[in-house]
Design a protein around this motif. Structure first.
Motif, PDB file in Angstrom:
ATOM      1  N   VAL A  25       1.139 -10.097 -10.089  1.00  0.00           N
ATOM      2  CA  VAL A  25      -0.058  -9.276  -9.898  1.00  0.00           C
ATOM      3  C   VAL A  25      -0.069  -8.758  -8.463  1.00  0.00           C
ATOM      4  N   VAL A  26       0.011  -7.443  -8.331  1.00  0.00           N
ATOM      5  CA  VAL A  26       0.038  -6.796  -7.015  1.00  0.00           C
ATOM      6  C   VAL A  26      -1.222  -5.957  -6.866  1.00  0.00           C
ATOM      7  N   ALA A  27      -2.078  -6.329  -5.927  1.00  0.00           N
ATOM      8  CA  ALA A  27      -3.309  -5.586  -5.671  1.00  0.00           C
ATOM      9  C   ALA A  27      -3.058  -4.506  -4.635  1.00  0.00           C
ATOM     10  N   VAL A  28      -3.629  -3.337  -4.869  1.00  0.00           N
ATOM     11  CA  VAL A  28      -3.602  -2.246  -3.885  1.00  0.00           C
ATOM     12  C   VAL A  28      -4.985  -2.218  -3.246  1.00  0.00           C
ATOM     13  N   ALA A  29      -5.034  -2.555  -1.966  1.00  0.00           N
ATOM     14  CA  ALA A  29      -6.315  -2.733  -1.284  1.00  0.00           C
ATOM     15  C   ALA A  29      -6.343  -1.941   0.012  1.00  0.00           C
ATOM     16  N   GLY A  30      -7.540  -1.806   0.577  1.00  0.00           N
ATOM     17  CA  GLY A  30      -7.703  -1.092   1.836  1.00  0.00           C
ATOM     18  C   GLY A  30      -9.098  -0.524   1.943  1.00  0.00           C
ATOM     19  N   ARG A  31      -9.316   0.260   2.981  1.00  0.00           N
ATOM     20  CA  ARG A  31     -10.634   0.820   3.229  1.00  0.00           C
ATOM     21  C   ARG A  31     -10.965   1.915   2.212  1.00  0.00           C
ATOM     22  N   LEU A  32     -12.233   2.283   2.137  1.00  0.00           N
ATOM     23  CA  LEU A  32     -12.670   3.395   1.312  1.00  0.00           C
ATOM     24  C   LEU A  32     -11.939   4.664   1.733  1.00  0.00           C
ATOM     25  N   LYS A  33     -11.449   5.420   0.737  1.00  0.00           N
ATOM     26  CA  LYS A  33     -10.744   6.685   0.954  1.00  0.00           C
ATOM     27  C   LYS A  33      -9.432   6.507   1.703  1.00  0.00           C
ATOM     28  N   ALA A  34      -8.837   5.330   1.596  1.00  0.00           N
ATOM     29  CA  ALA A  34      -7.529   5.117   2.221  1.00  0.00           C
ATOM     30  C   ALA A  34      -6.408   5.705   1.374  1.00  0.00           C
ATOM     31  N   GLY A  35      -6.714   6.134   0.156  1.00  0.00           N
ATOM     32  CA  GLY A  35      -5.696   6.711  -0.717  1.00  0.00           C
ATOM     33  C   GLY A  35      -5.125   5.714  -1.708  1.00  0.00           C
ATOM     34  N   LYS A  36      -5.906   4.674  -2.047  1.00  0.00           N
ATOM     35  CA  LYS A  36      -5.397   3.612  -2.928  1.00  0.00           C
ATOM     36  C   LYS A  36      -5.020   4.142  -4.306  1.00  0.00           C
ATOM     37  N   SER A  37      -5.933   4.869  -4.947  1.00  0.00           N
ATOM     38  CA  SER A  37      -5.664   5.351  -6.299  1.00  0.00           C
ATOM     39  C   SER A  37      -4.515   6.361  -6.307  1.00  0.00           C
TER      40      SER A  37
END
Length: 474
Positions: A25-37
């Motif tokens: 399971v690899v989570a993609v995380a970071g600040r709002l509007k960091a470009g995660k999606s």
């Protein structure tokens, strides 16, 4: 031993075991509007994760491999509501139940990119909405909820913009503490908008190097990625019509083109052989930095869409991100084992676990820690030690250690030539174990001798497997 637990503890232990048997399971995380999606879509090669501010960007969304493509919204009572996936836009922009009732969204895709791995898109940390940030914090194990620990990520792609902030560092430290990761070996930093750095992608590569130093001990490395261009090229959103438009602009006189590419505003508003709405679409697909690079490529590739897309993908830095994810995938057994053992240990000390169950679980954890099957945890710890600081090992020893500890393929771990037979592999393992025995007894530091001992044990395990434990490699 789990069969002797009370029903609640037994169910929790079963969830831990189920996770250990599942994909990494690899989570993609970071600040709002960091470009995660956007990065998630690039990894999947599908435009399925919403990139606008929608309900789906405010909940945890799991992407896993399946034979039937479907989406399901799971509410906080475990009820499941199907959602339709659009071939063009993926998940819908609104959910069929109120956002505050959503536990998570699960999407199954027939995708090779999801072989052995589950990618989790998380809401932004440090958002203006505390409830949204709390969803990500809970999923990553940044709170003390032992039940949430069973669903925690095994590894993280942590997105940063042009500066590493104090709350970024705090979030990473809390994740590492929760998972028992001592040096960030399960975390890959991603500078996700590399094309927006002043000076473009080359400057972003230098910035990523400095960020890696700032995050030393918290992330294995930081890779710069022009996420928007990578996503559009990987997801097939850059069409032949878009390429034709780029080629037409690239064919303009040099002075005219220079004016168009001074900034995004001029590109969208000056007269050009392509309609303004098409130019705005190009910026939306590639970012302005990506448009400038695409125009330079179009001078050489003309209207060849495949060559232009590949050139943009190479420029975007996506390959380095894919290599980083593949490195996590190769260490999946060790990362999942560490997550599962940590979850069991937290369950063993949880105040909600009865005293008798605590004793049974602590005994189970203690026996697992010394079992040969979990030697991968010692390997991971040794790999973390190598990443954490300088050692007295020479370059050849370091190369051998990283290969042996980080890779799962037997031939590659042993540095074997192609087509080496089983007997030859067994000989290499025995020779390696003998060689590292000298380092175990050598003049190195206690830390170096511990790493050498782990390497020796790994090679002995390989030798035993190759000879079926008999010493007979025939």
């Amino acid at each position: 031993m789990a069969s002797g637990l009370d029903p609640a503890a037994r169910a929790a232990a079963a969830r831990v075991a189920e996770r250990a048997d599942g994909p990494l399971v690899v989570a993609v995380a970071g600040r709002l509007k960091a470009g995660k999606s956007t990065v998630v879509n690039a990894l999947l090669g599908r435009a399925v994760a919403p990139t606008d501010v929608t309900e789906c960007t405010r909940v945890v969304t799991r992407f896993r491999r399946g034979t039937v493509e479907r989406g399901v919204v799971v509410d906080r009572r475990g009820r499941r509501t199907p959602v339709r996936l659009s071939p063009e836009t993926g998940l819908p922009t609104t959910l069929p139940i109120p956002e505050h009732d959503v536990a998570e969204v699960t999407v199954e895709l027939a995708s090779r990119a999801l072989a052995g791995v589950e990618v989790v898109d998380t809401p932004g940390l440090s958002t203006v909405r505390d409830d949204v940030a709390a969803v990500t914090a809970g999923f990553l194990g940044l709170d003390d909820d032992s039940a949430a620990a069973c669903a925690r990520a095994d590894a993280v792609l942590f997105l940063v913009n042009q500066a590493v902030r104090a709350d970024d560092v705090d979030a990473l430290r809390r994740f590492l503490t929760a998972t028992g990761d001592r040096s960030g070996v399960a975390t890959l930093g991603v500078l996700s908008k590399a094309d927006e750095v002043d000076g473009g992608v080359p400057a972003a590569e230098r910035l990523a190097g400095r960020m890696a130093e700032d995050l030393r001990g918290l992330a294995a490395s930081v890779v710069p990625v022009a996420g928007l261009a990578a996503s559009s090229c990987r997801c097939g959103r850059l069409t032949q019509g878009d390429v034709d438009a780029l080629a037409a602009i690239a064919a303009e006189p040099e002075e005219r083109r220079a004016m168009l590419t001074l900034d995004a505003g001029l590109f969208a508003t000056l007269d050009a052989p392509v309609e303004a709405d098409t130019r705005q679409r190009l910026v939306g697909l590639l970012g302005f930095g990506g448009v400038r690079e695409a125009l330079a490529l179009a001078e050489r590739t003309g209207r060849d869409a495949e060559k232009l897309r590949q050139g943009l993908l190479d420029w975007s830095g996506f390959d380095a991100l894919a290599v980083g994810l593949d490195g996590l995938r190769r260490r999946a057994d060790a990362l999942k084992a560490r997550s599962a053992l940590g979850a069991l240990e937290r369950l063993a000390w949880a105040p909600t676990t009865g005293p008798a169950d605590q004793d049974r679980l602590r005994e189970l954890v203690a026996s697992l820690r010394v079992s040969p099957e979990l030697h991968v945890l010692d390997e991971l710890a040794a790999l973390e030690e190598l990443a954490g600081a300088d050692t007295g090992f020479d370059e050849q020893q370091l190369l051998e250690l990283r290969r042996l500890l980080a890779v799962r393929d037997v031939e590659e771990r042993l540095g074997a030539a192609p087509a080496t037979d089983r007997a030859g592999l067994a000989d290499l393992a025995w020779q390696g174990a003998t060689r590292w025995q000298a380092a175990v007894n050598g003049p190195g530091t206690a830390r170096e001798r511990d790493i050498a001992r782990v390497a020796q044990q790994s090679l002995l395990h390989l030798w035993a497997e190759l000879t079926d434990g008999s010493g007979d490699d025939t």
